[in-house]
Design a protein around this motif. Structure first.
Motif, PDB file in Angstrom:
ATOM      1  N   MET A  82      -5.452  -1.794   9.002  1.00  0.00           N
ATOM      2  CA  MET A  82      -6.321  -1.794   8.068  1.00  0.00           C
ATOM      3  C   MET A  82      -6.485  -3.286   7.064  1.00  0.00           C
ATOM      4  O   MET A  82      -7.254  -3.584   6.762  1.00  0.00           O
ATOM      5  CB  MET A  82      -5.977  -0.417   7.281  1.00  0.00           C
ATOM      6  CG  MET A  82      -5.848   0.649   8.100  1.00  0.00           C
ATOM      7  SD  MET A  82      -7.660   1.304   7.949  1.00  0.00           S
ATOM      8  CE  MET A  82      -7.890   2.233   6.945  1.00  0.00           C
ATOM      9  N   ALA A  83      -4.796  -3.562   6.675  1.00  0.00           N
ATOM     10  CA  ALA A  83      -5.485  -4.573   6.164  1.00  0.00           C
ATOM     11  C   ALA A  83      -6.055  -5.767   6.627  1.00  0.00           C
ATOM     12  O   ALA A  83      -6.423  -6.690   6.841  1.00  0.00           O
ATOM     13  CB  ALA A  83      -3.801  -4.987   5.164  1.00  0.00           C
TER      14      ALA A  83
ATOM     15  N   GLY B 243      -4.686   7.078  -1.128  1.00  0.00           N
ATOM     16  CA  GLY B 243      -3.448   7.009  -0.028  1.00  0.00           C
ATOM     17  C   GLY B 243      -3.212   5.642   0.448  1.00  0.00           C
ATOM     18  O   GLY B 243      -3.910   4.741   0.356  1.00  0.00           O
ATOM     19  N   ALA B 244      -2.136   5.426   1.579  1.00  0.00           N
ATOM     20  CA  ALA B 244      -1.331   3.725   1.591  1.00  0.00           C
ATOM     21  C   ALA B 244      -2.262   3.123   2.729  1.00  0.00           C
ATOM     22  O   ALA B 244      -2.601   1.552   2.383  1.00  0.00           O
ATOM     23  CB  ALA B 244      -0.598   4.317   2.371  1.00  0.00           C
ATOM     24  N   LEU B 245      -3.315   4.003   3.115  1.00  0.00           N
ATOM     25  CA  LEU B 245      -3.774   3.049   4.192  1.00  0.00           C
ATOM     26  C   LEU B 245      -5.205   2.437   3.830  1.00  0.00           C
ATOM     27  O   LEU B 245      -5.008   1.752   3.775  1.00  0.00           O
ATOM     28  CB  LEU B 245      -4.491   4.299   6.107  1.00  0.00           C
ATOM     29  CG  LEU B 245      -2.966   4.969   6.187  1.00  0.00           C
ATOM     30  CD1 LEU B 245      -3.911   5.652   7.289  1.00  0.00           C
ATOM     31  CD2 LEU B 245      -2.664   3.239   7.184  1.00  0.00           C
ATOM     32  N   VAL B 246      -5.495   3.354   3.018  1.00  0.00           N
ATOM     33  CA  VAL B 246      -6.973   2.638   2.091  1.00  0.00           C
ATOM     34  C   VAL B 246      -6.455   1.314   1.345  1.00  0.00           C
ATOM     35  O   VAL B 246      -7.048   0.334   0.950  1.00  0.00           O
ATOM     36  CB  VAL B 246      -8.114   3.343   1.636  1.00  0.00           C
ATOM     37  CG1 VAL B 246      -9.206   3.306   0.410  1.00  0.00           C
ATOM     38  CG2 VAL B 246      -8.399   4.759   2.593  1.00  0.00           C
TER      39      VAL B 246
ATOM     40  N   GLY C  90       0.731  -1.178  -0.077  1.00  0.00           N
ATOM     41  CA  GLY C  90      -0.051  -0.014  -0.170  1.00  0.00           C
ATOM     42  C   GLY C  90       0.822   1.325  -0.148  1.00  0.00           C
ATOM     43  O   GLY C  90      -0.095   2.220  -0.623  1.00  0.00           O
ATOM     44  N   LYS C  91       2.344   1.078   0.709  1.00  0.00           N
ATOM     45  CA  LYS C  91       2.727   2.656   1.213  1.00  0.00           C
ATOM     46  C   LYS C  91       3.656   2.577  -0.357  1.00  0.00           C
ATOM     47  O   LYS C  91       3.103   3.898  -0.638  1.00  0.00           O
ATOM     48  CB  LYS C  91       3.847   1.819   1.688  1.00  0.00           C
ATOM     49  CG  LYS C  91       5.294   2.888   1.790  1.00  0.00           C
ATOM     50  CD  LYS C  91       6.043   2.814   3.002  1.00  0.00           C
ATOM     51  CE  LYS C  91       7.093   3.742   3.007  1.00  0.00           C
ATOM     52  NZ  LYS C  91       8.422   3.556   4.076  1.00  0.00           N
ATOM     53  N   TYR C  92       3.905   1.589  -1.089  1.00  0.00           N
ATOM     54  CA  TYR C  92       4.445   2.266  -2.533  1.00  0.00           C
ATOM     55  C   TYR C  92       3.430   2.118  -3.788  1.00  0.00           C
ATOM     56  O   TYR C  92       4.087   2.655  -4.160  1.00  0.00           O
ATOM     57  CB  TYR C  92       5.894   1.055  -2.934  1.00  0.00           C
ATOM     58  CG  TYR C  92       6.795   0.801  -2.052  1.00  0.00           C
ATOM     59  CD1 TYR C  92       8.121   1.801  -1.999  1.00  0.00           C
ATOM     60  CD2 TYR C  92       6.877   0.028  -1.170  1.00  0.00           C
ATOM     61  CE1 TYR C  92       8.624   1.963  -1.406  1.00  0.00           C
ATOM     62  CE2 TYR C  92       8.387   0.041  -0.146  1.00  0.00           C
ATOM     63  CZ  TYR C  92       8.738   1.007  -0.526  1.00  0.00           C
ATOM     64  OH  TYR C  92      10.629   1.312   0.873  1.00  0.00           O
TER      65      TYR C  92
END
Length: 332
Positions: A290-291, A37-40, A24-26
């Motif tokens: 979140m995952a 966004g990374a979290l979603v 998600g971050k990358y």
């Protein structure tokens, strides 16, 4: 934690959610995915893991722990993103506007949810997500209202979709609003849901607008701790009224940690690389939480119950944008 760490399933949960968080971050660095966004993205990847029921079942000893403990750790570390001196230097107008827009949005969205017969806990989470800082706010108040995983995921989905849509709307409105860069930054920072949304929209107005947007947005983030306490008190009173049981006030101690790390990051001399690294760890922990939520979501529940809360949050977000435009024009 007990003996969980000795179970294979615990480490499967750690590895799977960590992989989702890093991915998600990358993925969030890609142009088309920056607004999400990374979290979603981590949440969506967790949902996709459900394709393999075997993995989901095997990872259960770990995912329960992660969605609870890693969530709190992530929010505590997120405090390092705050710069209390910068917020103080921004002036009383910024702080007052943050308080006004957060209070206005939470009250508006919550009572719209009540009117549309949305469950209390879901309505409160959606209201806080719209009013404060999106997914992180939803997760910050979810323990206070003893929310079900499906409700938390639904609230996150609502604020993410709306935040993305309103980011595009505000960037599109920029040429017709006739605002100075500072006014545009204040508007985006006071009206958009996620930090990523405020950065994306504020950046469209240039460096000055971006700085104003970030400071305005972080002023709202700072209010996450007091709002979590207030939400806990409200939830406790409602529970007492319906069950006639005495229960302990659910004090969100991790919010104290959030403010403490904000103070440390502001007043203790630390290299910028270390501060950025701690914030990165915060987002990895939140992404794992979140995952883990995504791996346990019930899609049928979300489809069945999503319409009313989405409508309430949409109306509230339109009202918030109108308030932000007016305040930015009048006071900045």
């Amino acid at each position: 934690m007990g003996m969980k760490w000795k179970e294979t399933g615990f480490w499967i949960g750690i590895l799977v959610t960590f992989a989702c968080s890093i991915a998600g971050k990358y993925l969030a660095l890609l142009p088309g995915l920056q607004l999400i966004g990374a979290l979603v993205i981590a949440l969506i990847l967790g949902m996709l893991v459900q394709i393999s029921r075997t993995v989901v079942v095997s990872a259960q000893p770990g995912t329960g722990f992660i969605s609870n403990k890693f969530l709190r750790l992530g929010i505590i570390l997120l405090g390092f993103r705050l710069n209390l001196e910068a917020l103080a230097d921004s002036g009383i107008k910024t702080i007052v506007l943050a308080i006004v827009v957060v209070a206005f949005t939470i009250v508006t969205v919550y009572f719209l949810c009540k009117w549309l017969k949305v469950e209390d806990s879901l309505g409160l989470m959606a209201a806080c997500g719209c009013g404060i800082c999106g997914a992180a706010a939803v997760m910050g108040v979810s323990p206070q209202v003893k929310a079900k995983n499906d409700d938390s995921v639904l609230a996150v989905a609502v604020v993410c979709i709306l935040g993305t849509v309103f980011t595009l709307i505000e960037v599109g409105l920029k040429p017709v609003l006739g605002m100075t860069p500072t006014q545009f930054g204040v508007m985006t920072g006071s009206s958009l849901h996620e930090i990523a949304h405020a950065v994306a929209a504020g950046g469209a107005g240039g460096t000055q607008a971006l700085d104003a947007s970030i400071i305005m947005k972080l002023s709202r983030v700072l209010l996450l701790a007091p709002v979590a306490v207030i939400v806990g008190i409200i939830a406790q009173r409602k529970e007492k009224a319906t069950t006639d049981k005495k229960s302990k006030l659910p004090v969100p101690w991790f919010m104290g940690g959030f403010l403490l790390t904000g103070a440390i990051g502001t007043f203790v001399a630390m290299p910028a690389e270390l501060l950025n690294g701690l914030v990165s760890v915060a987002y990895i922990c939140l992404g794992m939480a979140m995952a883990a939520l995504g791996m346990s979501v019930n899609f049928q529940v979300i489809i069945r119950r999503g319409g009313r809360v989405f409508l309430a949050a949409t109306i509230g977000s339109v009202a918030l944008l109108a308030l932000s435009i007016t305040a930015s024009k009048l006071f900045f």
